[in-house]
Design a protein around this motif. Structure first.
Motif, PDB file in Angstrom:
ATOM      1  N   VAL A 161       0.839  -1.204   0.000  1.00 15.08           N
ATOM      2  CA  VAL A 161       0.000   0.000   0.000  1.00 15.08           C
ATOM      3  C   VAL A 161       0.868   1.246   0.000  1.00 15.08           C
ATOM      4  O   VAL A 161       0.635   2.184  -0.769  1.00 15.08           O
ATOM      5  CB  VAL A 161      -0.950  -0.014   1.210  1.00 15.08           C
ATOM      6  N   ALA A 162       1.870   1.283   0.834  1.00 19.86           N
ATOM      7  CA  ALA A 162       2.745   2.452   0.883  1.00 19.86           C
ATOM      8  C   ALA A 162       3.485   2.644  -0.435  1.00 19.86           C
ATOM      9  O   ALA A 162       3.635   3.767  -0.924  1.00 19.86           O
ATOM     10  CB  ALA A 162       3.730   2.309   2.043  1.00 19.86           C
ATOM     11  N   LYS A 163       3.942   1.539  -1.046  1.00 17.47           N
ATOM     12  CA  LYS A 163       4.655   1.654  -2.320  1.00 17.47           C
ATOM     13  C   LYS A 163       3.718   2.128  -3.429  1.00 17.47           C
ATOM     14  O   LYS A 163       4.084   2.963  -4.253  1.00 17.47           O
ATOM     15  CB  LYS A 163       5.278   0.307  -2.685  1.00 17.47           C
ATOM     16  N   ASN A 164       2.493   1.576  -3.447  1.00 15.58           N
ATOM     17  CA  ASN A 164       1.536   1.993  -4.470  1.00 15.58           C
ATOM     18  C   ASN A 164       1.189   3.465  -4.329  1.00 15.58           C
ATOM     19  O   ASN A 164       1.070   4.192  -5.334  1.00 15.58           O
ATOM     20  CB  ASN A 164       0.256   1.156  -4.367  1.00 15.58           C
ATOM     21  N   TYR A 165       1.025   3.912  -3.092  1.00 10.59           N
ATOM     22  CA  TYR A 165       0.703   5.326  -2.876  1.00 10.59           C
ATOM     23  C   TYR A 165       1.854   6.216  -3.329  1.00 10.59           C
ATOM     24  O   TYR A 165       1.638   7.250  -3.970  1.00 10.59           O
ATOM     25  CB  TYR A 165       0.410   5.567  -1.402  1.00 10.59           C
ATOM     26  N   ARG A 166       3.065   5.817  -3.022  1.00  7.43           N
ATOM     27  CA  ARG A 166       4.211   6.639  -3.410  1.00  7.43           C
ATOM     28  C   ARG A 166       4.339   6.700  -4.934  1.00  7.43           C
ATOM     29  O   ARG A 166       4.672   7.741  -5.496  1.00  7.43           O
ATOM     30  CB  ARG A 166       5.483   6.075  -2.799  1.00  7.43           C
ATOM     31  N   THR A 167       4.074   5.585  -5.585  1.00  9.23           N
ATOM     32  CA  THR A 167       4.113   5.593  -7.048  1.00  9.23           C
ATOM     33  C   THR A 167       3.080   6.553  -7.608  1.00  9.23           C
ATOM     34  O   THR A 167       3.364   7.323  -8.533  1.00  9.23           O
ATOM     35  CB  THR A 167       3.878   4.179  -7.586  1.00  9.23           C
ATOM     36  N   PHE A 168       1.873   6.534  -7.057  1.00  7.29           N
ATOM     37  CA  PHE A 168       0.820   7.442  -7.546  1.00  7.29           C
ATOM     38  C   PHE A 168       1.195   8.908  -7.325  1.00  7.29           C
ATOM     39  O   PHE A 168       1.110   9.722  -8.246  1.00  7.29           O
ATOM     40  CB  PHE A 168      -0.497   7.121  -6.837  1.00  7.29           C
ATOM     41  N   THR A 169       1.602   9.260  -6.125  1.00  5.75           N
ATOM     42  CA  THR A 169       1.922  10.662  -5.854  1.00  5.75           C
ATOM     43  C   THR A 169       3.150  11.118  -6.634  1.00  5.75           C
ATOM     44  O   THR A 169       3.268  12.308  -6.954  1.00  5.75           O
ATOM     45  CB  THR A 169       2.163  10.867  -4.351  1.00  5.75           C
ATOM     46  N   THR A 170       4.048  10.203  -6.921  1.00  6.49           N
ATOM     47  CA  THR A 170       5.198  10.575  -7.744  1.00  6.49           C
ATOM     48  C   THR A 170       4.775  10.863  -9.175  1.00  6.49           C
ATOM     49  O   THR A 170       5.198  11.848  -9.781  1.00  6.49           O
ATOM     50  CB  THR A 170       6.252   9.456  -7.714  1.00  6.49           C
TER      51      THR A 170
END
Length: 1520
Positions: free
Chosen positions: A777-786
């Motif tokens: 979840v944290a990795k997916n969120y970081r990918t989206f915000t990036t």
């Protein structure tokens, strides 16, 4: 009723007219000339003059008058001449003759007067004309003067008299006039009138200067008055401007709200208790006195005491005293609050600057220039605010700055913020010891003592104790009642003072309690003995014990929310939070679940206070009255359930507000994204959203409150359920809209600017939990915000325009593995990956191929990495069909084994350290996806759609390239093309002289070896120093019939040359084909369209342009491509050419001088011409050879090896591959992404080489010719040249991308502005010959050029723009610097004149792309039918960490891609409707005009090369 017309005052002329008429006697009036005038239509001065002139002329025309004048006038004049003689004679002899003479004299005088009368009238008419004009001017100039009006009145009246007299005299008969003239009185009236007129004129002339002087004085007075008024207005304007400037500075500072809150706290401190004389001791303290003494440099005073000691009250007392005693001193105060986390360093600096500026403005009412200049900088930068404070301090006599409650900034983050102001003020006091006075009142903390321990310190515990005792003695209710005995009074005071222990807070609370609960001294004595709390904790316990059992649940929620809030909650927010916690259905919060305002406020006192909200006067902020209350509740969360055991819901902890935030965000109303209606955001149920309710607070702080909650499995599942729901998407939307800087990137001091940080958004215990799904979840969120950082943070105008419209994000493109992929898409988006095919190895890059029409895609990824001694790596290949109606569908998946290093394992330069595909460019697919290359392996798709390797495919070339970049399969013909560097071919000429045999390609056998009898010579290119071909004789078709003497001559020439041959000669030695000579341009009478533009190749302008372009192209040889030239990003125009930096000046040839138009260093490669226009040639043709020789020798000295192009055509239809055609060519200048194309029906291959050269090869006839398409401007350089045949095969379309370096002025260079590239696209359409398609060069019929804007550089791992061809249009697509889809639609054929402005079109509506699209290929495929959607595909994302620092310079320090995890991504895409989503097409303003009489875009024939050695047979130019 008023008159119809406004009455105007009469002029002096009219007044004189009416007065003269009124005063005439009745008898005279009847005879006067005025009697014939209309009184309502009076005459003008001109009328009078004309009337008098007419009368005089009429009188002069009388016969009698004429006779008298003609006969008597000479006689009278003669007789008058002898008057003296006759008078003497008559006097000497007085005889009767005297009587006769006297009578005669009377007659003569009468006749003289008669004659003189009309002469005088004539003379006066001239004077009257001048006088009338003068009177009119005087009236215009001085008509407002009464004196002048009076003189004008008399003058006009005399004129009327003169008029009447002349009329009367002229109307007399001649005899009457003659008889009246016998006496002198008859002319005296006229003479009197004339004298009166002269007198009036003289008086007016004398009066005019006097009036002028009066007017000048009035003007001076009026001017003086006007100057005073103007000065007053200027002063008022200046004051207004100054006031506006001060208001602007206050707005710039933005500290008014916090300042008002601080001042309200200050006023509350003064009014909270009756100070009396309890603080007077401070004024007599020597430490305090020395601090206030301006003559002593003791700028810092630190007062410390325990909690509740009244430090804040004492601080307010000191502020009040300083303000009263020193009104000229500036006073500023900063109060820190334990429950206000918004008091950051920036906000406190703004509040301090606002207070100091307000003082300065009140004192001076003026703003110096340095303050104005400082206020022009960004107020979001703390350094700018601190600099502004420094400027203010330098302009203030003395500044007292009071800081209270610094110890309440207890956590690390808040202390770090406070410490910035703390250290700044100490530095300010050190630099300005005579101006700055600092007051610190805090608790004694070690971290504070280390900084303030060396300054004067006051431990006010004992003095506060004395003040508290005095306060108790004067404030205890009824203590001074005379009915109370002294013993009781002494006991009460002693007990209270002993228990107070100098705690002012406890004392004030106890006295309020006694006043509220005690009514007699007996009750007071009992209360002191039994109910009086021993300390603050006991008092707070007593306060909470007073709540009724039915009130405690509500009280626990109120105190849990107020105590643990990250900022002060508004009362409306507090009620909403209580409502969501109390609701039976928290998914649907109803107004009936929200408690009444009075019910909540009833439980506030005395521990919770309120303060009015300046932004919403009907609302208020709620906060604990003292920090000790929060400390007590943190230590005793069970205080409300001590008398109610088992009531777990009454605990006061942070879970209350954390749960409230999570429940509020999880409502069904926020399950879908908010919608925007008339600039108002609302839910789908039309409920308006503002930034002042619990929703925005929850969006910002929900995860931070969860940090303070103990983790449980139930809570973890609850949080995960929320994160995976649509409510989390709405939370992201709220954070983007209402949470400042939430998605911004941050850097840390001491770290590189390329190390970026983002705000943590998940609870700590959730993000680090090892349970399945939480980490992803944290990795997916970081990918989206990036990927969407710029849009979420609103960094540019496009992002700010659509801020909050998160449906523009490509949620589906995040991939099925992302928990965010179920978001609401405005466009239907996707990622070409299936859940089962997710590869655990994220280091290996993806590679994808997309068919030319966008209907299919193939995605490859290495899924297994073998050890050096293991098996070949495995590649997973997925074939997708891209329909326009539904999501992409996986057709076929296969796994193949391919070793990139197998064929070159024996080569020493090929490293075998790892089998991991190092670069996605080592894998490529043909445009129709029928052919696949993995490294040097060539695979072809069979009937089942699977790929299989071509067997027995041999490259008959020594030292072949590592792999062929471009692979093309047309029917049974395989075309391979490479631009990679090849090893130097040793002794090619010796090999070319060897006797070899040639087997015809048509015989079906492979070519055995290459020899000179293949007849191939290198082609001519101005960039490459290759030999020119000779002009063929008429009727020749190919070079097979060339004269053998030419070959002999070439061999003899080669013998004379050095043993080391040039790369051009080496390449020509390996060409299997023969260069044929084209048979002329396509004729206009063939089928097809005629030439639509005038191309006069024989004109002087065309020849001049051709020569210039050749000279320009020759200059491109000034550099040899380095090994990593193709991998490095292009950030300057010089990188588009080969770089020769490092050469010493001694190595330059003699002709390279300071005045030379080209140089051997990097400046030459940057094409820094000293020529302004296209009419100036860069250098002579003789210098070209010297330049080529110099560059060749430079390459040899440096060991540089130019890249070579290699094109090979195989026939796969014979059962095994048969090589039909091979062409080698040196490529000194890099051309990117320019693959060959094959004619749909003829054996014709077209391949762009370099420098504008385009190869036309007939692979069946084994022949070729080259034509050149030069750049459209002198300083432009081709990035790529893409060719495309029309489906009918009649036309060849060419799209080229050109770049040139933007010229910078000296000022821009001095300012450090980096070089940039100006990118433009040029499209041309050429008609092919229908009869000699492979032998005749195409004819230009259409061309168009437009600008793609200014770019800092070009990416290294993708094309800057992608090209999509259709039958009538070509589309250019890319991602702009603002992450907007940059799309151009260009017509391939000329439009009618009425539609010429639509030849280049752009979308009317913007479409946003993810951040990484700027580093990826972006394809656009238009709809194939009217009811279909368009398709946008974004290519693979490679590992961004491998791009190097150069790419970081290219994208900029702010680029969020540097924070992207070490991941790769397959292609993504989305569908859109052209009318609805793009807004249709509109004309572009980027079109660049092309002059119709130029040959730009035409495929030009080569010219004979000038050889300085062979052709220099020269003679003197000047013959004497």
């Amino acid at each position: 009723m008023g008159s119809a017309h406004e009455l105007r005052p009469l002029s002096p002329f009219m007044e004189a007219f009416y007065d003269y008429v009124r005063n005439l006697p009745e008898k005279k009036n009847k005879k006067s000339v005025l009697s014939h005038l209309d009184i309502n239509n009076p005459p003008t001065p001109d009328d009078i003059q004309d009337s008098i002139r007419q009368l005089e002329v009429k009188h002069g025309q009388k016969p009698s008058v004429k006779v008298l004048k003609r006969v008597l006038s000479p006689i009278v004049m003669v007789l008058k001449d002898y008057y003296g003689v006759l008078d003497s004679l008559t006097q000497a002899d007085p005889t009767p003759s005297c009587i006769i003479w006297g009578t005669l004299k009377i007659v003569i005088d009468g006749l003289s007067r008669f004659i003189d009368l009309f002469e005088r009238i004539q003379n006066e008419l001239l004077t009257l004309n001048i006088q009338l004009r003068r009177l009119i001017l005087y009236e215009d100039l001085y008509g407002q003067s009464t004196d002048m009006q009076e003189h004008l009145f008399r003058s006009y009246k005399n004129i009327f008299r003169f008029w009447c007299r002349v009329d009367k005299e002229c109307n007399r008969n001649s005899l009457n006039s003659l008889l009246r003239a016998s006496v002198s009185f008859s002319t005296k009236k006229l003479q009197s009138i004339i004298e009166d007129l002269k007198e009036n004129a003289d008086q007016i002339e004398k009066l005019a200067p006097i009036i002028e002087a009066q007017f000048a004085g009035d003007d001076r007075a009026e001017a003086a008055h006007e100057r005073l008024e103007n000065k007053k207005e200027r002063d008022e304007g200046s004051a207004w401007r100054q006031q506006m400037q001060s208001d602007r500075i206050r707005s710039w500072l933005g500290g008014q709200t916090l300042t008002e809150s601080i001042l309200a706290r200050h006023r509350s401190n003064l009014e909270a208790t009756k100070l009396g004389s309890t603080c007077d001791w401070l004024a007599h303290d020597t430490t305090y006195q020395s601090w206030t003494d301006e003559t002593l440099n003791r700028p810092v005073l630190w007062l410390h005491a325990g909690p509740g000691s009244g430090k804040s009250t004492l601080c307010s007392y000191a502020i009040k005293r300083i303000t009263q005693l020193e009104p000229r001193s500036a006073v500023a105060l900063l109060f820190y609050e334990f429950d206000d986390s918004q008091r950051t360093a920036l906000s406190m600096a703004r509040a301090l600057a606002t207070q100091l500026f307000d003082y300065y403005w009140l004192q001076h009412q003026d703003i110096p220039e340095d303050l104005r200049t400082a206020s022009q900088k960004s107020s979001a930068d703390l350094g700018n605010i601190l600099d502004f404070i420094r400027l203010l301090i330098g302009k203030i006599h003395v500044a007292y700055i009071f800081i209270d409650g610094l110890d309440e900034e207890c956590n690390v983050a808040r202390w770090k913020e406070a410490c910035q102001i703390f250290e700044f003020l100490l530095l300010l006091a050190r630099d300005w010891p005579g101006v700055v006075r600092l007051w610190y009142s805090t608790q004694d903390r070690p971290v504070i003592r280390t900084r303030l321990g060396d300054f004067p310190t006051m431990n006010i515990k004992e003095k506060i104790r004395f003040s508290v005792d005095e306060y108790i003695s004067s404030t205890v209710p009824g203590i001074n009642n005379p009915e109370v005995d002294q013993k009781t009074r002494t006991w009460i005071l002693a007990e209270l003072k002993d228990r107070a222990q100098g705690n002012f807070l406890w004392t004030s609370l106890m006295l309020k309690t006694i006043e509220a609960e005690v009514s007699s001294f007996d009750e007071m004595e009992q209360f002191i003995k039994e109910g009086l709390p021993q300390d603050l904790d006991a008092y707070y316990s007593r306060m909470f014990a007073r709540y009724e059992p039915r009130e405690r649940e509500l009280a626990s929620k109120i105190f849990g929310l107020v105590t643990f809030a990250k900022r002060r909650l508004r009362l409306s927010e507090l009620r909403q939070a209580i409502g969501i916690l109390s609701s039976d259905d928290p998914k649907h919060l109803k107004s009936r679940s929200i408690p009444w305002r009075q019910a909540v406020e009833r439980l506030f006192a005395p521990l919770i206070e309120t303060q009015e909200d300046p932004d919403a006067p009907q609302d208020c902020f709620c906060f604990l009255f003292h920090s000790t209350v929060k400390t007590f509740l943190e230590q005793h969360p069970e205080v409300l359930q001590r008398t109610l055991p088992g009531a777990a819901t009454l605990l006061i902890n942070e879970f209350i507000i954390a749960n409230a935030c999570l429940l509020y965000l999880s409502q069904d109303a926020f399950a879908e994204l908010l919608i925007k209606d008339s600039d108002q955001w609302m839910t789908t149920s039309k409920e308006r959203i503002t930034g002042t309710n619990l929703l925005t607070y929850s969006a910002k702080y929900w995860d931070k409150h969860m940090d303070g909650v103990e983790e449980t499995s139930e809570l973890r599942l609850k949080v995960e359920s929320f994160i995976r729901s649509g409510n989390f998407h709405t939370t992201l939307q709220l954070q983007s809209l209402f949470v400042e800087n939430h998605f911004h990137l941050y850097t840390l001091e001491g770290c590189s600017n390329y190390h970026k940080y983002t705000k943590r958004v998940f609870p700590r215990w959730f993000a680090r939990h090892s349970a399945e799904g939480c980490t992803d979840v944290a990795k997916n969120y970081r990918t989206f915000t990036t990927q969407w950082n710029s849009f979420l943070s609103g960094r540019n105008h496009i992002d700010r325009r659509f801020k909050g419209e998160l449906d523009r994000c490509l949620w589906g493109a995040l991939g099925p593995q992302s928990f965010l992929s179920n978001g609401q898409d405005r466009y239907s988006s996707f990622m070409l990956i299936d859940k089962d095919g997710l590869c655990p190895d994220t280091r290996a890059p993806y590679c994808a191929g997309i068919s030319s029409d966008g209907s299919e895609a193939v995605v490859l990824k290495q899924i297994e990495v073998s050890d050096p001694g293991g098996a070949c790596p495995l590649y997973r290949i997925q074939s997708w069909t891209l329909t326009r109606c539904n999501q992409p569908r996986l057709l076929l998946e296969e796994t193949i084994a391919a070793d990139l290093e197998a064929k070159d394992a024996d080569r020493p330069d090929r490293s075998c350290e790892t089998s991991l595909c190092r670069d996605s460019r080592e894998i490529s697919l043909s445009p129709d996806l029928c052919c696949l290359r993995i490294g040097s392996r060539i695979l072809v798709k069979d009937e089942s759609g699977r790929y299989s390797e071509i067997q027995e495919l041999e490259i008959l070339t020594e030292d072949p390239p590592p792999y062929f970049e471009d692979v093309l399969l047309k029917a049974s013909y395989l075309v391979l093309a490479s631009r990679k560097k090849a090893e130097r071919i040793e002794e090619p000429r010796a090999r070319s002289r060897a006797k070899t045999t040639k087997t015809s390609p048509k015989g079906g056998k492979p070519l055995a070896d290459l020899g000179s009898n293949l007849g191939a010579t290198s082609t001519d290119c101005p960039l490459c120093s290759r030999e020119h071909s000779k002009e063929p004789s008429p009727g020749s078709v190919s070079s097979s019939s060339r004269d053998q003497s030419k070959n002999t001559h070439k061999e003899d020439a080669s013998e004379r040359e050095s043993t080391s041959s040039s790369p051009e000669e080496e390449s020509s030695a390996w060409n299997s084909a023969e260069e044929s000579w084209s048979e002329g341009s396509t004729s206009d009478d063939e089928n097809g369209r005629a030439l639509l533009i005038r191309l006069d190749s024989t004109s002087e302008d065309s020849r001049s342009e051709t020569s210039e372009s050749e000279a320009e192209s020759d200059l491109e040889t000034q550099g040899s491509a380095k090994d990593d030239a193709s991998d490095a990003p292009i950030t300057s125009h010089g990188q588009l050419l080969d770089d020769y930096e490092g050469e010493s000046e001694e190595s330059n040839p003699e002709w390279v001088s300071d005045d030379s138009p080209y140089e051997a260093d990097s400046d030459a490669s940057d094409w820094d011409y000293r020529y302004e226009s296209d009419d100036e040639l860069g250098y002579s043709s003789g210098e070209q050879d010297e330049l080529r020789a110099f560059l060749r020798s430079t390459r040899e000295r440096k060991g540089a090896k130019p890249e070579h192009g290699l094109l090979i055509v195989y026939n796969l239809g014979a059962g095994h591959p048969v090589q039909l055609f091979k062409f080698a060519h040196p490529l000194p200048v890099k051309l990117y992404n320019s693959p060959p194309v094959v004619h749909p029906s003829c054996p014709l291959v077209v391949w762009p080489l370099c420098g504008g050269d385009i190869l036309f090869a007939d692979y069946e006839e084994n022949s070729y010719f080259i034509r050149q398409m030069r750049p459209t401007t002198r300083k432009a350089r081709h990035i790529f040249i893409k060719c495309h045949f029309s489906p009918c095969g009649k036309y060849l379309h060419i799209a080229s991308l050109e770049a040139q370096q933007k010229a910078l002025s000296k000022k821009e260079k001095k300012a450090g502005i980096k070089d940039s590239l100006l990118i433009s696209a040029f499209i041309s359409t050429h008609r092919l010959s229908t009869q000699k398609t492979t032998r005749c060069p195409p004819a230009l019929i259409h061309r168009m050029k437009f600008s793609l804007g200014e770019h800092a550089g070009l990416p290294s791992n993708s094309s800057p723009v992608e090209v999509t061809w259709t039958e009538k249009h070509v589309y250019f697509s890319s991602s702009g610097d603002d992450n907007q889809l940059c799309l151009f639609r260009v017509d391939l054929f000329a439009c009618p004149k009425v539609h010429e402005d639509a030849a280049v079109c752009v979308p009317k509506k913007p479409v946003l792309l993810p951040e990484s699209a700027r580093m990826r290929a972006v394809y656009y495929f238009p709809p194939r039918a009217q009811n279909e959607r368009a398709l946008v595909l974004v290519g693979c994302l490679t590992n961004l960490k491998d791009k190097g620092a150069a790419d970081r310079d290219l994208t900029g320090e702010w680029d969020p891609l540097h924070g992207l995890p070490d991941r790769v991504s397959p292609p993504i895409g989305f569908y859109l409707w052209e009318e609805e989503d793009l807004g249709g097409w509109g004309p572009s303003n980027a079109v660049e005009e092309i002059k119709p009489d130029t040959a730009k875009g035409s495929l030009e024939q080569r010219m004979e090369k000038f050889s300085a050695e062979d052709d220099c047979d020269i003679e003197h130019y000047f013959i004497t």
